[in-house]
Design a protein around this motif. Structure first.
Motif, short mmCIF file in Angstrom:
data_model
loop_
_atom_site.label_atom_id
_atom_site.label_comp_id
_atom_site.label_asym_id
_atom_site.label_seq_id
_atom_site.Cartn_x
_atom_site.Cartn_y
_atom_site.Cartn_z
N GLU A 129 28.39 -15.79 -0.36
CA GLU A 129 28.42 -16.01 1.09
C GLU A 129 27.12 -15.63 1.79
OE1 GLU A 129 31.27 -15.27 4.93
OE2 GLU A 129 31.91 -14.54 2.98
N ASP A 130 26.55 -14.48 1.45
CA ASP A 130 25.34 -14.06 2.15
C ASP A 130 24.16 -14.99 1.83
OD1 ASP A 130 25.30 -13.11 -0.48
OD2 ASP A 130 24.26 -11.25 0.02
N GLY A 131 23.97 -15.34 0.57
CA GLY A 131 22.89 -16.24 0.19
C GLY A 131 23.05 -17.63 0.76
N LEU A 132 24.29 -18.15 0.71
CA LEU A 132 24.55 -19.49 1.23
C LEU A 132 24.34 -19.53 2.74
CD1 LEU A 132 25.46 -22.38 0.55
CD2 LEU A 132 27.80 -21.64 1.07
N SER A 133 24.75 -18.48 3.41
CA SER A 133 24.60 -18.44 4.87
C SER A 133 23.13 -18.54 5.28
CB SER A 133 25.22 -17.13 5.40
OG SER A 133 25.03 -17.03 6.78
N VAL A 134 22.27 -17.79 4.59
CA VAL A 134 20.85 -17.83 4.92
C VAL A 134 20.24 -19.18 4.54
CG1 VAL A 134 18.60 -16.77 4.49
CG2 VAL A 134 20.62 -15.33 4.76
#
Length: 149
Positions: A63-68
């Motif tokens: 989630e964190d990587g995809l969000s950025v």
């Protein structure tokens, strides 16, 4: 760690529209190379389909990587008119092959995929009573390229 995914379609900007659809040169390769470098560190994988005028991209990762990574996409000047087809959780990676790669598509193929059912990123392979899901179409188109990686 849960894996999330997002799929969208957009119109290529003037710097990319009409870029040759060979896999060897152009502004598009620069954009994808930059995305691949970023995505590798973010744990994001995916594919960018391009018909010379439009993009359809599927990305997946934590989630964190995809969000950025998706924020970078949303702010990019290389395209306009972004329409999100679906965003959500997936049980496992569907396209773990590349941090990012682009593949040429015919306009009618890209349109077919954009209109397909993206709900839940479901795959229905083999169920003759329901329409083919977008992920079925996408994975069948990507599969021939995976043996070359």
């Amino acid at each position: 760690m849960p894996i999330r995914a997002v799929a969208y379609i957009s119109e290529a900007g003037p710097a990319v529209a009409g870029d040759t659809l060979d896999l060897g040169s152009g502004k598009l390769n620069e954009l994808v190379d930059d995305a691949a470098r970023f995505n590798r560190d973010a744990g994001v994988t995916g594919v960018l389909l391009f018909d010379g005028l439009r993009f359809l991209q599927y990305m997946e990762g934590p989630e964190d990587g995809l969000s950025v990574a998706y924020s970078r996409v949303q702010g990019a000047s290389s395209h306009t008119g972004l329409i999100e087809l679906h965003r959500g959780r997936v049980g496992s990676r569907r396209l773990p092959f590349w941090p990012m790669r682009w593949l040429p598509m015919q306009p009618d193929e890209l349109a077919l995929l954009a209109r397909a059912d993206w709900t839940g990123f479901a795959q229905r392979s083999g169920d003759a009573e329901t329409a083919e899901a977008a992920m079925d179409i996408l994975t069948s188109w990507v599969e021939p390229y995976t043996s070359a990686t």
